[in-house]
Design a protein around this motif. Structure first.
Motif, PDB file in Angstrom:
ATOM      1  N   SER A  94      42.201   8.700 -44.280  1.00  0.00           N
ATOM      2  CA  SER A  94      43.157  10.045 -44.466  1.00  0.00           C
ATOM      3  C   SER A  94      43.263  10.903 -45.563  1.00  0.00           C
ATOM      4  CB  SER A  94      44.253   8.110 -45.338  1.00  0.00           C
ATOM      5  OG  SER A  94      45.700   8.658 -45.391  1.00  0.00           O
ATOM      6  N   SER A  95      44.335  11.423 -45.568  1.00  0.00           N
ATOM      7  CA  SER A  95      43.565  12.369 -46.657  1.00  0.00           C
ATOM      8  C   SER A  95      45.693  12.367 -46.842  1.00  0.00           C
ATOM      9  CB  SER A  95      43.790  13.675 -45.922  1.00  0.00           C
ATOM     10  OG  SER A  95      44.559  14.126 -45.239  1.00  0.00           O
ATOM     11  N   THR A  96      46.445  11.400 -47.047  1.00  0.00           N
ATOM     12  CA  THR A  96      48.223  11.182 -47.065  1.00  0.00           C
ATOM     13  C   THR A  96      47.690  10.812 -49.042  1.00  0.00           C
ATOM     14  OG1 THR A  96      48.385  10.439 -45.421  1.00  0.00           O
ATOM     15  CG2 THR A  96      49.936  10.018 -46.891  1.00  0.00           C
ATOM     16  N   ARG A 102      50.134  10.641 -56.862  1.00  0.00           N
ATOM     17  CA  ARG A 102      51.280  11.906 -57.321  1.00  0.00           C
ATOM     18  C   ARG A 102      51.861  11.316 -58.427  1.00  0.00           C
ATOM     19  NH1 ARG A 102      54.517  13.454 -51.828  1.00  0.00           N
ATOM     20  NH2 ARG A 102      53.207  11.230 -50.643  1.00  0.00           N
ATOM     21  N   ALA A 103      51.979  10.530 -58.988  1.00  0.00           N
ATOM     22  CA  ALA A 103      52.222  10.278 -60.189  1.00  0.00           C
ATOM     23  C   ALA A 103      51.288  10.868 -61.006  1.00  0.00           C
ATOM     24  CB  ALA A 103      52.430   8.596 -60.284  1.00  0.00           C
ATOM     25  N   ALA A 104      49.515  10.470 -60.922  1.00  0.00           N
ATOM     26  CA  ALA A 104      48.649  11.037 -61.746  1.00  0.00           C
ATOM     27  C   ALA A 104      48.877  12.537 -61.595  1.00  0.00           C
ATOM     28  CB  ALA A 104      47.427  10.109 -61.549  1.00  0.00           C
ATOM     29  N   ILE A 105      48.767  13.205 -60.672  1.00  0.00           N
ATOM     30  CA  ILE A 105      48.497  14.430 -59.674  1.00  0.00           C
ATOM     31  C   ILE A 105      49.870  15.204 -60.461  1.00  0.00           C
ATOM     32  CG2 ILE A 105      49.270  16.600 -58.086  1.00  0.00           C
ATOM     33  CD1 ILE A 105      47.785  14.958 -56.349  1.00  0.00           C
ATOM     34  N   ARG A 140      40.364  18.328 -46.663  1.00  0.00           N
ATOM     35  CA  ARG A 140      41.736  18.252 -46.021  1.00  0.00           C
ATOM     36  C   ARG A 140      42.314  17.089 -47.209  1.00  0.00           C
ATOM     37  NH1 ARG A 140      42.235  14.868 -39.922  1.00  0.00           N
ATOM     38  NH2 ARG A 140      42.927  17.217 -39.168  1.00  0.00           N
ATOM     39  N   ARG A 141      41.356  16.773 -48.001  1.00  0.00           N
ATOM     40  CA  ARG A 141      42.174  15.751 -49.143  1.00  0.00           C
ATOM     41  C   ARG A 141      42.455  16.327 -49.936  1.00  0.00           C
ATOM     42  NH1 ARG A 141      38.007  10.504 -48.094  1.00  0.00           N
ATOM     43  NH2 ARG A 141      39.259   9.677 -46.748  1.00  0.00           N
ATOM     44  N   ALA A 142      41.166  17.606 -50.710  1.00  0.00           N
ATOM     45  CA  ALA A 142      41.339  18.827 -51.699  1.00  0.00           C
ATOM     46  C   ALA A 142      43.083  19.295 -51.353  1.00  0.00           C
ATOM     47  CB  ALA A 142      40.448  19.568 -51.908  1.00  0.00           C
ATOM     48  N   ASN A 143      42.928  19.783 -50.280  1.00  0.00           N
ATOM     49  CA  ASN A 143      44.088  20.898 -49.858  1.00  0.00           C
ATOM     50  C   ASN A 143      45.650  20.017 -50.061  1.00  0.00           C
ATOM     51  OD1 ASN A 143      42.614  23.285 -49.067  1.00  0.00           O
ATOM     52  ND2 ASN A 143      42.571  22.558 -46.894  1.00  0.00           N
ATOM     53  N   ALA A 144      46.018  18.498 -49.646  1.00  0.00           N
ATOM     54  CA  ALA A 144      46.657  17.831 -49.923  1.00  0.00           C
ATOM     55  C   ALA A 144      47.048  17.579 -51.510  1.00  0.00           C
ATOM     56  CB  ALA A 144      46.163  16.052 -49.132  1.00  0.00           C
ATOM     57  N   VAL A 145      45.821  17.375 -51.798  1.00  0.00           N
ATOM     58  CA  VAL A 145      46.149  17.624 -53.325  1.00  0.00           C
ATOM     59  C   VAL A 145      46.590  19.260 -53.544  1.00  0.00           C
ATOM     60  CG1 VAL A 145      45.847  17.231 -55.281  1.00  0.00           C
ATOM     61  CG2 VAL A 145      45.004  15.748 -54.162  1.00  0.00           C
ATOM     62  N   ARG A 146      46.121  20.025 -53.289  1.00  0.00           N
ATOM     63  CA  ARG A 146      46.700  20.943 -53.693  1.00  0.00           C
ATOM     64  C   ARG A 146      48.139  21.875 -52.909  1.00  0.00           C
ATOM     65  NH1 ARG A 146      44.130  25.905 -50.256  1.00  0.00           N
ATOM     66  NH2 ARG A 146      45.418  24.204 -48.885  1.00  0.00           N
TER      67      ARG A 146
END
Lengths: 188, 430, 114
Positions: A94-96, A102-105, A140-146
């Motif tokens: 998953s890359s969700t 989210r809170a950490a980001i 994909r995961r890095a992009n989701a965070v970005r």
């Protein structure tokens, strides 16, 4: 014909003397006045300078206070980000972003918005599956965070993303306890 | 009565055509390894022989799973010339075939050998291999290739090479990567590139003279090509995002690869002459791991456009894309055998990742391995074996399995992990 | 015995001997047929074999390919390994000419793992 002139002359002398003394006392007065004025001006200048200095000191003090506040605020943001950690975890395949992630980001977004620093997002996967597909999954995961950070206001040009796929695990064993640690994005 | 029973027996393996011609049908063959003896080769040069030629032939044929060589201890005589062969010595130990050889040295090595049918007591074949003195092991492998082909009909792939990535973990916890090329038996490893940054996806040029790979040395993944003989390198890509999976076309003129610079990972084609890139797939999903069909007309690749990774086929002339695998939830990293029919790939079943073979004609998928964390299959250029990487403990080691699941073995494990093997094409003789 | 019966009897004997020779040939080819790992049940190649009266193989050609070069070649190699079908030498020359001067040989495995 003699007495009248002497009186006149004496009167003139007295008059002159009075005049002279009056002038000189005027001059002295003026001088004194001038001196007093100069002194007053100097005093005013000094007072003004002192006032300016005091104001500058006050401004400096205020600036310092503001900066101190800012530093403290930044420290709070850094502490918050540090407490949130630099690693965001993901579920298998998953890359969700989870709510925790989210809170950490969010803490990192706040920190980034308070300054002009750049950040690097590194995406990773666990070892399962093929290496090259995992490289894409890490991206994909890095992009989701970005994407989440950009949506939260961080300018995109300040975020760099890179994927290491399964190449840089933090845990080397096989099994969910290791795998779950490796499915991550790290912010640097 | 007699006629009827004869016809009944006839029906088992003969059919009659209308002109009463008999057709013989063969429905079985031999599975047991064939016994073969390789007598030590004589050395006619100065000093000691550069290598034990017969032992290399012995090991190669044994590893194929189709031969069981006779132990040297059991040999009653050690002939090196035709006149020295006493067939009864070999019938006595029940060996089917005998190989004898002699090596001489001038400016080059010359290996002369002959293959004999012990049962019939005749010589079947003789040959000679000439090589540079430094290539003694390869000369022996070429002898093994020759014997193998004579007895099975298919060319041997013993005189070939492997390229792989070796990873060792240093005491400071940081990994160290070495791109390594070795003979197909794992011997004579040579490091082509090393460093602290990951190296991935090595692949061979069709002429066997160059390799391509992905390196993170510039702190981002980029694709490089490198000439083996000289070490000369050229960086081919430097895009944002992924730069991955370089694979040469069969005619050597272009390279398929993966870039994500336009949003998501897609397959691109790089013309090696003009250095122009052409985008082949356009999909917001992950398209990766391209591989060429042997006729160069289409590519197979992995895509999760349907939700989970499966193998798809891209036809270069038309741009048409169609799905190839339908069994299972995860099929990836396809590699096509030279016959254009068998495709080795990674297949997930019940949460475990196996090496499987997919037959493009029958559309049947056959799982070949029982280990559960297998990846990176690569097929031998004669289509017989699949080499792959598998997790053993905390390390990765190389395994090999025959395309019918017959023989299995693993390559000698060094310290550290070995991953991403790629088998060379058939190599042109030096 | 009337003529048809006599002919039937002769035919039976002729077929019997030919059948025995063919069985021997089939067994020898089977013992020499080493299938490549890529071979699968259901693959099929038809060869045409040419012999001389001593049984020596003088010609092998592919009448109908299996589609797999490795498979075809393994079949050819099997015949090459036998090299000489000495069992045909016992047959009357007329039988040899009729059945084994040139004959079809079909390889169609049923015993493979896949």
């Amino acid at each position: 014909m003699t007495t009248k002139n002497t009186l006149g002359k004496a009167a003139v002398v007295v008059l002159l003397a009075t005049l002279v003394s009056a002038c000189s006392s005027n001059a002295a007065k003026e001088e004194a006045a001038a001196q007093a004025a100069t002194a007053r001006a100097a005093a005013e200048q000094a007072a003004a300078a002192e006032a300016v200095a005091a104001e500058e000191r006050a401004i400096e003090k205020e600036k310092a206070m503001v900066m101190q506040e800012q530093r403290e605020a930044k420290r709070r943001l850094m502490d918050a980000a540090s407490a949130a950690g630099t690693v965001f975890l993901f579920d298998y395949d998953s890359s969700t972003l989870s709510d925790d992630a989210r809170a950490a980001i969010d803490a990192h977004v706040a920190l980034l918005m308070s300054g002009s620093a750049n950040a690097r997002l590194e995406g990773h996967t666990d070892e399962r599956g093929t290496r090259e597909y995992n490289l894409a999954l890490g991206e994909r995961r890095a992009n989701a965070v970005r994407d989440y950070m950009v949506a939260s206001g961080v300018p995109a040009y300040r975020l760099e993303t890179i994927s290491y796929g399964e190449e840089n695990p933090v845990a080397y064993g096989s099994g969910e306890s290791s795998w779950s640690k490796n499915r991550r994005v790290e912010i640097k | 009565m007699l006629l009827r029973s004869c016809v009944f027996v006839l029906g088992l393996f003969l059919t009659t055509t209308s002109s009463a011609q008999l057709e013989i049908q063969v429905t079985r063959g031999i599975d047991n390894p064939t016994s073969i003896a390789i007598a030590p080769f004589a050395w006619d040069g100065l000093g000691s022989a550069p290598t034990d030629f017969a032992q290399i032939v012995d090991s190669d044929l044994a590893r194929s799973g189709q031969f069981s060589p006779v132990s040297r201890r059991d040999m009653l005589s050690l002939p090196a010339a035709r006149e020295e062969i006493f067939y009864r010595d070999w019938r006595a130990i029940s060996t089917r075939y005998l190989v004898i050889g002699r090596v001489s040295q001038g400016t080059q090595l010359r290996v002369e050998f002959s293959l004999h049918d012990v049962e019939r007591g005749v010589e079947l074949f003789s040959g000679q291999v000439v090589s540079a003195k430094s290539e003694a092991r390869m000369a022996a492998h070429r002898v093994a290739d020759s014997i193998y082909e004579k007895l099975t009909g298919i060319p041997g792939a013993f005189a070939t090479r492997l390229i792989y990535v070796s990873v060792t973990r240093n005491p400071d916890g940081k990994d160290f990567y070495r791109l390594t090329v070795a003979d197909a038996d794992g011997r004579r490893p040579i490091v082509l590139l090393e460093g602290r940054d990951p190296i991935l996806a090595p692949s061979w040029s069709p002429d066997g003279k160059e390799v391509a790979y992905v390196s993170f040395e510039s702190s981002r993944p980029a694709i490089y090509r490198q000439v083996l003989a000289t070490g000369k390198r050229e960086q081919l890509t430097n895009f944002q995002g992924l730069n991955n999976s370089p694979v040469w076309s069969p005619d050597g003129k272009s390279m398929a690869l993966v870039l994500s610079k336009d949003g998501s990972p897609d397959i691109y084609l790089l013309d090696l002459e003009t250095k122009q890139f052409k985008r082949l797939t356009r999909h917001y999903g992950i398209d990766t791991e391209p591989t060429w069909m042997p006729d160069g007309q289409s590519l197979l690749f992995t895509s999760d456009r349907g939700g989970r990774p499966q193998i798809y086929r891209y036809e270069l002339a038309t741009g048409k894309i169609e799905r190839v695998t339908f069994e299972g939830r995860y099929n990836a990293r396809a590699r096509v055998a030279e016959d254009g029919r068998n495709v080795a790939l990674v297949h997930q079943r019940k949460g475990r990742f196996h090496i499987a073979v997919f037959d493009l004609v029958t559309e049947r998928l056959t799982v070949l391995t029982e280990t559960s964390l297998d990846e990176s299959p690569s097929i031998a250029p004669n289509g017989s074996l699949v080499i792959y990487a598998t997790k053993r403990g905390e390390r990765s080691v190389l395994g090999a399995v025959a395309v019918d699941g017959g023989v299995k073995f693993s390559l000698p494990a060094r310290s550290g992990s070995v991953q991403e093997p790629a088998w060379s094409p058939m190599l042109v003789e030096q | 015995m009337d003529l048809p019966e006599a002919e039937g009897q002769a035919l039976a004997e002729e077929v019997s001997e030919v059948q025995q020779v063919a069985a021997l040939m089939q067994a020898r080819i089977t013992q020499n047929w080493r299938r490549p790992p890529s071979a699968r049940n259901g693959m099929e190649v038809l060869l045409e074999i040419s012999l001389v009266p001593t049984g020596d193989v003088v010609g092998i050609s592919v009448s109908s390919s299996s589609g797999s070069i490795a498979f075809d070649r393994s079949a050819i190699a099997a015949v090459e390994r036998v090299a000489q079908f000495s069992e045909v030498a016992v047959l009357p020359i007329s039988d040899f000419e009729r059945y084994f001067r040139r004959f079809p040989l079909r390889f169609k495995p049923e015993d493979l793992r896949y």
